[in-house]
Design an enzyme around this catalytic site. Structure first.
Site, mmCIF file in Angstrom:
data_model
loop_
_atom_site.group_PDB
_atom_site.id
_atom_site.type_symbol
_atom_site.label_atom_id
_atom_site.label_comp_id
_atom_site.label_asym_id
_atom_site.label_seq_id
_atom_site.Cartn_x
_atom_site.Cartn_y
_atom_site.Cartn_z
ATOM 1 N N GLU A 1 12.017 -19.035 22.648
ATOM 2 C CA GLU A 1 13.289 -18.323 22.567
ATOM 3 C C GLU A 1 13.907 -18.297 23.967
ATOM 4 O O GLU A 1 13.263 -17.828 24.909
ATOM 5 C CB GLU A 1 13.070 -16.890 22.064
ATOM 6 C CG GLU A 1 14.382 -16.190 21.788
ATOM 7 C CD GLU A 1 14.293 -14.669 21.821
ATOM 8 O OE1 GLU A 1 15.160 -14.030 21.227
ATOM 9 O OE2 GLU A 1 13.374 -14.125 22.458
ATOM 10 N N ASP B 1 3.223 2.677 1.872
ATOM 11 C CA ASP B 1 3.489 3.569 2.995
ATOM 12 C C ASP B 1 4.922 3.350 3.494
ATOM 13 O O ASP B 1 5.301 3.855 4.551
ATOM 14 C CB ASP B 1 2.474 3.353 4.134
ATOM 15 C CG ASP B 1 2.482 1.929 4.644
ATOM 16 O OD1 ASP B 1 3.232 1.081 4.107
ATOM 17 O OD2 ASP B 1 1.743 1.634 5.608
ATOM 18 N N ASN C 1 0.823 -1.220 0.000
ATOM 19 C CA ASN C 1 0.000 0.000 0.000
ATOM 20 C C ASN C 1 0.850 1.260 0.000
ATOM 21 O O ASN C 1 0.357 2.354 0.258
ATOM 22 C CB ASN C 1 -0.995 0.003 1.179
ATOM 23 C CG ASN C 1 -0.272 0.066 2.513
ATOM 24 O OD1 ASN C 1 0.942 -0.136 2.573
ATOM 25 N ND2 ASN C 1 -1.005 0.344 3.568
ATOM 26 N N HIS D 1 15.706 -12.029 13.005
ATOM 27 C CA HIS D 1 15.641 -10.566 12.972
ATOM 28 C C HIS D 1 16.546 -9.895 14.005
ATOM 29 O O HIS D 1 16.630 -8.674 14.040
ATOM 30 C CB HIS D 1 14.187 -10.135 13.192
ATOM 31 C CG HIS D 1 13.688 -10.568 14.545
ATOM 32 N ND1 HIS D 1 13.493 -11.889 14.878
ATOM 33 C CD2 HIS D 1 13.393 -9.869 15.661
ATOM 34 C CE1 HIS D 1 13.092 -11.973 16.130
ATOM 35 N NE2 HIS D 1 13.020 -10.757 16.633
ATOM 36 N N ASP D 2 17.160 -10.690 14.881
ATOM 37 C CA ASP D 2 18.052 -10.130 15.907
ATOM 38 C C ASP D 2 19.524 -10.357 15.588
ATOM 39 O O ASP D 2 20.393 -9.912 16.346
ATOM 40 C CB ASP D 2 17.772 -10.787 17.275
ATOM 41 C CG ASP D 2 16.400 -10.449 17.817
ATOM 42 O OD1 ASP D 2 15.879 -9.360 17.498
ATOM 43 O OD2 ASP D 2 15.840 -11.290 18.547
ATOM 44 N N ASP E 1 4.174 -15.119 16.577
ATOM 45 C CA ASP E 1 5.186 -14.749 17.556
ATOM 46 C C ASP E 1 4.445 -14.222 18.780
ATOM 47 O O ASP E 1 3.718 -13.235 18.695
ATOM 48 C CB ASP E 1 6.068 -13.645 16.948
ATOM 49 C CG ASP E 1 7.451 -13.603 17.539
ATOM 50 O OD1 ASP E 1 7.577 -13.784 18.760
ATOM 51 O OD2 ASP E 1 8.405 -13.375 16.771
HETATM 52 C C1 NOJ Z 1 13.526 -11.090 21.574
HETATM 53 C C2 NOJ Z 1 13.086 -10.614 20.226
HETATM 54 O O1 NOJ Z 1 13.493 -11.528 19.261
HETATM 55 C C3 NOJ Z 1 13.662 -9.246 20.039
HETATM 56 O O2 NOJ Z 1 13.520 -8.774 18.730
HETATM 57 C C4 NOJ Z 1 13.005 -8.339 21.022
HETATM 58 O O3 NOJ Z 1 13.590 -7.056 20.952
HETATM 59 C C5 NOJ Z 1 13.144 -8.858 22.456
HETATM 60 N N1 NOJ Z 1 12.919 -10.274 22.567
HETATM 61 C C6 NOJ Z 1 12.159 -8.183 23.347
HETATM 62 O O4 NOJ Z 1 10.861 -8.619 23.032
#
Ligand code: NOJ
Length: 555
Positions: free
Chosen positions: A257, A26, A24, A330-331, A99
């Site tokens: 996690e 944005d 869209n 993503h981390d 998630d």
């Molecule tokens: C783990 C997540 O993968 C991360 O992206 C997030 O910043 C922290 N937990 C806090 O939720």
């Protein structure tokens, strides 16, 4: 087709919706973007999609700060879009995993808005409030995102705990009402038809309720309090209860996690007899290229450490629990830039890394862009970065006297925004991600590294992943076989065997540019008669491993 215990056989693909595809215009990815790429994902062969959070959120931590668990954030679309996505995925035999972030909420969640109003508010005990000690926070714990883990709140003159950003107050799991709310919310999504949960920092939910100080390292203002909240006193009880109240009632997948968790702990969390979780994400292999687990204190990877770490996990969970297998999310920075070579050997080393991981036992996770060999970025200007962790860290390290150059080096190597730049779909403006300026700049390498180019090249990393996924479906030994490390002390080669009653695989991966002589290895004769299952080397020669070569033999 997936069987019972289908999650043992499945390959998962993680989508970071904000950076996947914007329809869209944005500048922010959305659910319709995901829907439009389901065929791309089906073609790759993945079985499950894991969506990073798409719930209503002020986006202080890109959705890991949830203000309403049962609403879709309008940035991503509507509940109708979500239902359309779920149906479209299921029509293609693809499952969907959500998630779930329940260690904390956003400070804009209505529970917290209420909680902070007064000490006798009915939601007060949904969070962790404490008195300060002589104008200081209740403990000396540092937040994962820098600064104190406690925030003073004027209205009631107490502190609340936030292990992450101050906009992410920790929920009080000691309160049974909180647990009930969470289980109810989980059932809401499962009843809609979702197929599983990835549970954010789920081993942080049980705190040591006497709240002791952590040990303070020399020269530090805040202490590492993790001994008092990681794998805490009631964690098994809470997970067991969650399993009984929720997971046991659905045919679903769960992955927790869990930073700071050993293989011995993991064998307890994931042992099916314990009714807790199916698998966890370990961090041990991701902490080998820093000093003392301090993310920003860079140190080169020693491959021998990486190998012995995988050996430990592969053997500790064999016939006891279950591994998840990942290089990226993503981390984490991009693996080809981290443990491979993202210049001359980008494609070759990306395939090698994929082989090394995907031939192990466990459920593999592919993070968006990994399948086309996306690389880290080096933005010159700090203003181009978005991640709250990284920006807080910059200020903290500056105060501690680090030079700008040293901090930027750490950001280039480890920063989470490396993984969060827009997906590179083609070589058009903004990499085909959007028609408008994206929320975070595009990686300038998009003109060469993009999905369209990958789809047009039969030798691409994408098709190599497709082949790895197919092999997993065809050969039981990949799912069931035992693991045996070879060439243990070798500094450049990661080699191992997988063994089942019917098949043996030998996996050889060269993590360097060197030519490796294999002539003296004990297994070399057996390779002569073996079949080659997959290789990234056109010029393969049995007694030598070429730069970044990966070859898998079966006999
Ligand atoms: C783990 C997540 O993968 C991360 O992206 C997030 O910043 C922290 N937990 C806090 O939720």
């Amino acid at each position: 087709m997936l069987k019972a215990n289908w999650w043992k056989n499945a390959v998962v693909y993680q989508i970071y919706p904000k950076s996947f595809l914007d329809t869209n215009n944005d500048g922010i990815g959305d659910l319709q973007g995901i829907i439009s790429k389901l065929d791309y994902l089906k073609e790759l062969g993945v079985d499950v999609l894991w969506l990073s959070p798409i719930y209503a959120s002020p986006q202080a931590d890109n959705g890991y700060d949830i203000s309403d668990y049962e609403q879709i954030d309008p940035l991503y679309g509507s509940m109708a879009d979500f239902e359309q996505l779920l149906e479209a995925a299921h029509n293609r035999d693809i499952k969907l995993m959500m998630d779930v972030v329940v260690n904390h909420t956003s400070d804009e969640h209505h529970w917290f808005i209420e909680s902070r109003k007064s000490k006798d508010n009915q939601y007060r005990d949904y969070y962790i409030w404490k008195e300060g000690i002589a104008d200081e926070p209740p403990t000396n714990w540092g937040s994962v995102f820098s600064g104190s883990a406690w925030e003073y709140d004027e209205a009631t003159e107490q502190y609340y705990l936030h292990l992450f950003d101050k906009k992410q107050p920790d929920l009080n799991w000691e309160n049974p009402l909180v647990r009930d709310e969470v289980y109810k919310m989980m059932r809401f999504w499962l009843d809609k038809g979702v197929d599983g949960f990835r549970l954010d920092v789920i081993n942080f939910i049980s705190k040591n309720t006497s709240y002791p100080n952590g040990a303070l390292a020399a020269g530090q203002k805040y202490a590492d309090g993790s001994a008092h909240f990681m794998n805490g006193p009631r964690i098994h009880e809470f997970l067991h209860e969650m399993n009984k109240e929720v997971f046991s009632k659905y045919d679903m997948m769960t992955v927790g996690e869990m930073p700071g968790t050993s293989p011995e702990d993991a064998a307890v969390y994931t042992n099916p007899d314990n009714d807790e979780l199916q698998m966890i994400f370990t961090f041990e292999h991701m902490n080998l290229d820093c000093e003392n687990g301090e993310k920003w204190q860079l140190k080169p990877l020693n491959l021998v450490d990486l190998k012995s770490n995988f050996e430990k996990w592969q053997t500790a969970l064999f016939n006891k629990g279950w591994n998840s297998l990942y290089w990226n999310n993503h981390d984490q920075p991009r693996i080809v830039s981290r443990f491979g070579n993202d210049q001359q050997f980008r494609e070759k080393s990306a395939k090698m890394l994929a082989t090394c991981l995907h031939m192990m036992q466990g459920t593999p996770y592919i993070y968006q862009g990994e399948e086309i060999g996306m690389t880290n970025v080096q933005f010159e200007r700090l203003e181009d970065y978005r991640d709250v962790e990284l920006l807080n860290m910059y200020n903290e390290k500056k105060e501690q006297g680090w030079s700008h150059e040293r901090i930027m080096e750490a950001i280039y190597t480890k920063g989470r925004d490396n993984a969060r730049t827009p997906f590179q779909w083609n070589d058009k403006r903004y990499a085909g991600f959007s028609d408008t300026l994206p929320w975070i700049p595009v990686n300038p390498r998009y003109s060469v590294i993009n999905a369209q180019a990958a789809l047009e090249d039969a030798n691409s990393i994408y098709y190599y992943y497709q082949k790895l996924i197919r092999l997993r479906k065809q050969l039981d030994v990949i799912t069931t076989g035992s693991f045996q490390l070879l060439m243990k002390e070798h500094e450049d080669v990661f080699a191992y065997k997988r063994i089942s009653e019917t098949d043996t695989l030998v996996i050889l991966c060269n993590f360097s540019e060197k030519l490796i002589n294999l002539r003296n290895e004990s297994f070399i004769n057996s390779l002569e008669k073996a079949e080659i299952l997959i290789t990234n080397e056109e010029d393969r020669e049995i007694h030598t491993l070429k730069p970044y070569e990966a070859t898998v033999y079966k006999f």
